[in-house]
Design a protein around this motif. Structure first.
Motif, PDB file in Angstrom:
ATOM      1  N   PRO A 143      17.029  93.052  17.086  1.00  0.00           N
ATOM      2  CA  PRO A 143      17.970  93.635  16.266  1.00  0.00           C
ATOM      3  C   PRO A 143      17.634  93.768  14.834  1.00  0.00           C
ATOM      4  O   PRO A 143      18.070  94.669  14.147  1.00  0.00           O
ATOM      5  CB  PRO A 143      19.530  93.098  16.426  1.00  0.00           C
ATOM      6  CG  PRO A 143      19.256  91.643  17.194  1.00  0.00           C
ATOM      7  CD  PRO A 143      17.877  91.836  17.712  1.00  0.00           C
ATOM      8  N   ASP A 144      17.293  92.559  14.127  1.00  0.00           N
ATOM      9  CA  ASP A 144      16.868  92.476  12.946  1.00  0.00           C
ATOM     10  C   ASP A 144      15.641  93.579  12.525  1.00  0.00           C
ATOM     11  O   ASP A 144      15.911  94.309  11.644  1.00  0.00           O
ATOM     12  CB  ASP A 144      16.192  91.165  12.440  1.00  0.00           C
ATOM     13  CG  ASP A 144      16.178  90.819  11.007  1.00  0.00           C
ATOM     14  OD1 ASP A 144      15.605  92.030  10.275  1.00  0.00           O
ATOM     15  OD2 ASP A 144      16.176  89.725  10.613  1.00  0.00           O
ATOM     16  N   ILE A 145      14.801  93.810  13.348  1.00  0.00           N
ATOM     17  CA  ILE A 145      13.764  94.698  13.198  1.00  0.00           C
ATOM     18  C   ILE A 145      14.151  96.089  13.293  1.00  0.00           C
ATOM     19  O   ILE A 145      13.877  96.894  12.519  1.00  0.00           O
ATOM     20  CB  ILE A 145      12.381  94.497  14.517  1.00  0.00           C
ATOM     21  CG1 ILE A 145      11.714  93.201  13.888  1.00  0.00           C
ATOM     22  CG2 ILE A 145      11.537  95.832  14.351  1.00  0.00           C
ATOM     23  CD1 ILE A 145      10.755  92.864  14.894  1.00  0.00           C
ATOM     24  N   GLN A 146      14.888  96.303  14.626  1.00  0.00           N
ATOM     25  CA  GLN A 146      15.715  97.451  14.629  1.00  0.00           C
ATOM     26  C   GLN A 146      16.554  98.028  13.500  1.00  0.00           C
ATOM     27  O   GLN A 146      16.597  99.085  13.276  1.00  0.00           O
ATOM     28  CB  GLN A 146      16.500  97.494  16.118  1.00  0.00           C
ATOM     29  CG  GLN A 146      15.530  97.499  17.134  1.00  0.00           C
ATOM     30  CD  GLN A 146      14.424  98.680  17.315  1.00  0.00           C
ATOM     31  OE1 GLN A 146      14.602  99.867  17.047  1.00  0.00           O
ATOM     32  NE2 GLN A 146      13.101  98.161  17.727  1.00  0.00           N
ATOM     33  N   PHE A 147      16.973  97.161  12.889  1.00  0.00           N
ATOM     34  CA  PHE A 147      18.009  97.498  11.739  1.00  0.00           C
ATOM     35  C   PHE A 147      17.180  98.085  10.436  1.00  0.00           C
ATOM     36  O   PHE A 147      17.631  99.168   9.981  1.00  0.00           O
ATOM     37  CB  PHE A 147      18.594  96.211  11.089  1.00  0.00           C
ATOM     38  CG  PHE A 147      19.554  96.612  10.025  1.00  0.00           C
ATOM     39  CD1 PHE A 147      20.719  97.159   9.957  1.00  0.00           C
ATOM     40  CD2 PHE A 147      19.170  95.940   8.534  1.00  0.00           C
ATOM     41  CE1 PHE A 147      21.572  97.167   9.014  1.00  0.00           C
ATOM     42  CE2 PHE A 147      20.023  96.559   7.541  1.00  0.00           C
ATOM     43  CZ  PHE A 147      21.326  96.908   7.542  1.00  0.00           C
ATOM     44  N   HIS A 148      16.036  97.629  10.180  1.00  0.00           N
ATOM     45  CA  HIS A 148      15.222  98.052   9.375  1.00  0.00           C
ATOM     46  C   HIS A 148      14.616  99.513   9.832  1.00  0.00           C
ATOM     47  O   HIS A 148      14.357 100.396   8.915  1.00  0.00           O
ATOM     48  CB  HIS A 148      14.114  97.129   8.978  1.00  0.00           C
ATOM     49  CG  HIS A 148      14.473  95.920   8.272  1.00  0.00           C
ATOM     50  ND1 HIS A 148      14.838  96.036   6.596  1.00  0.00           N
ATOM     51  CD2 HIS A 148      15.056  94.653   8.538  1.00  0.00           C
ATOM     52  CE1 HIS A 148      15.317  94.824   6.429  1.00  0.00           C
ATOM     53  NE2 HIS A 148      15.368  94.008   7.485  1.00  0.00           N
ATOM     54  N   ILE A 149      14.488  99.769  11.119  1.00  0.00           N
ATOM     55  CA  ILE A 149      13.654 100.888  11.698  1.00  0.00           C
ATOM     56  C   ILE A 149      14.727 102.031  11.366  1.00  0.00           C
ATOM     57  O   ILE A 149      14.551 103.054  11.275  1.00  0.00           O
ATOM     58  CB  ILE A 149      13.300 100.795  12.991  1.00  0.00           C
ATOM     59  CG1 ILE A 149      11.906  99.816  12.822  1.00  0.00           C
ATOM     60  CG2 ILE A 149      12.942 102.018  13.588  1.00  0.00           C
ATOM     61  CD1 ILE A 149      11.622  99.327  14.198  1.00  0.00           C
ATOM     62  N   ALA A 150      16.091 101.572  11.644  1.00  0.00           N
ATOM     63  CA  ALA A 150      17.178 102.447  11.793  1.00  0.00           C
ATOM     64  C   ALA A 150      17.349 102.947  10.234  1.00  0.00           C
ATOM     65  O   ALA A 150      17.707 104.207  10.114  1.00  0.00           O
ATOM     66  CB  ALA A 150      18.548 101.938  12.144  1.00  0.00           C
ATOM     67  N   ILE A 151      17.046 102.280   9.408  1.00  0.00           N
ATOM     68  CA  ILE A 151      17.252 102.600   7.972  1.00  0.00           C
ATOM     69  C   ILE A 151      16.236 103.771   7.831  1.00  0.00           C
ATOM     70  O   ILE A 151      16.379 104.729   7.009  1.00  0.00           O
ATOM     71  CB  ILE A 151      16.966 101.539   6.781  1.00  0.00           C
ATOM     72  CG1 ILE A 151      18.313 100.541   6.802  1.00  0.00           C
ATOM     73  CG2 ILE A 151      16.814 102.057   5.543  1.00  0.00           C
ATOM     74  CD1 ILE A 151      18.013  99.248   6.278  1.00  0.00           C
ATOM     75  N   ALA A 152      14.846 103.474   8.246  1.00  0.00           N
ATOM     76  CA  ALA A 152      13.902 104.336   7.896  1.00  0.00           C
ATOM     77  C   ALA A 152      14.258 105.881   8.715  1.00  0.00           C
ATOM     78  O   ALA A 152      13.992 106.907   8.342  1.00  0.00           O
ATOM     79  CB  ALA A 152      12.520 103.687   8.647  1.00  0.00           C
ATOM     80  N   THR A 153      15.067 105.681   9.898  1.00  0.00           N
ATOM     81  CA  THR A 153      15.245 106.781  10.825  1.00  0.00           C
ATOM     82  C   THR A 153      16.197 107.398   9.905  1.00  0.00           C
ATOM     83  O   THR A 153      16.325 108.663   9.933  1.00  0.00           O
ATOM     84  CB  THR A 153      15.865 106.292  12.172  1.00  0.00           C
ATOM     85  OG1 THR A 153      14.905 105.625  12.802  1.00  0.00           O
ATOM     86  CG2 THR A 153      16.306 107.457  12.910  1.00  0.00           C
ATOM     87  N   ALA A 154      17.146 106.922   9.068  1.00  0.00           N
ATOM     88  CA  ALA A 154      18.287 107.401   8.385  1.00  0.00           C
ATOM     89  C   ALA A 154      17.674 108.356   6.961  1.00  0.00           C
ATOM     90  O   ALA A 154      18.360 109.199   6.794  1.00  0.00           O
ATOM     91  CB  ALA A 154      19.100 106.580   7.995  1.00  0.00           C
TER      92      ALA A 154
END
Length: 234
Positions: A143-154
């Protein structure tokens, strides 16, 4: 962090890549046989097979049955890549964090301006997952990695997403190490979570500058937790 010694395979790859780039083996030239290379470098033929497969996958050589390996290009055509030792070599890792400072700071600012309700919901769900795994170094990594990826997605910019996704997935080892370090120090997991919350709040509120600052602060703190010395910008 201690620097990991490079493997025999990596050593031979580096040497042959340099010799191809320098024109010692020009385009069209045939490399020595596997046996000759094994004798030269003092390694097994299986190591040489790994080396030639790597160079072939990078588009630098081509191999044909009975003809050996021929130089195809002086440079890799595989695009941007991180060293295989990233996450283990402190110097490499510090330089990657310097790269991330600008990239992820800009991404957070852009996400604050472009995020949708769906993006906010995704980031919020990941924050909840992080909170639930606050003291679990293993299950909290994803989830830590996915949190940063979700920012990039946004950011709704596919190139930011592709590059930051690549960087974050490659840094899996570093993220896990940082979380292990945090777990050993009382109060630090909560501090790290607070840094994530600060980024989320700025993006949710649409405050681009605060999102940039929060993302940069988080990455600088993460680097410090790994014992990395980032060079100051003058």
């Amino acid at each position: 962090m201690q620097t990991r010694p490079i493997t025999l395979t990596e050593h031979v790859i580096q040497q042959l890549r340099a010799e191809i780039a320098d024109g010692i083996y020009p385009v069209g030239a045939r490399l020595p046989t596997g046996k000759q290379l094994a004798e030269r470098f003092g390694v097994s033929t299986s190591v040489i097979r790994e080396v030639t497969e790597h160079l072939r996958s990078q588009g630098m050589i081509e191999s044909r049955q009975g003809l050996g390996s021929t130089v195809r290009s002086r440079v890799s055509d595989a695009g941007f890549r991180l060293s295989g030792s990233v996450g283990a070599d402190a110097t490499d890792l510090a330089e990657i964090y310097e790269l991330r400072l600008d990239l992820e700071g800009a991404a957070a600012a852009m996400a604050a301006q472009r995020r949708t309700d769906q993006d906010i919901a995704r980031l919020g769900a990941l924050l909840d997952a992080l909170a639930a795994q606050l003291h679990d170094a293993d299950h909290g990594v994803e989830p830590d990695i996915q949190f940063h990826i979700a920012i990039a997605t946004a950011t709704h910019n596919k190139y930011y997403l592709q590059l930051l996704q690549y960087l974050n997935l490659q840094l899996h080892h570093a993220v896990r190490t940082a979380r292990l370090n945090s777990r050993r120090q009382p109060g630090l997991p909560e501090q790290v979570h607070g840094e994530h919350v600060a980024i989320f709040d700025a993006i949710r509120l649409g405050d681009a500058e605060q999102a940039r600052l929060a993302a940069a602060a988080h990455l600088r703190n993460a680097a410090a937790r790994l014992g990395l010395a980032l060079r100051p910008i003058r």
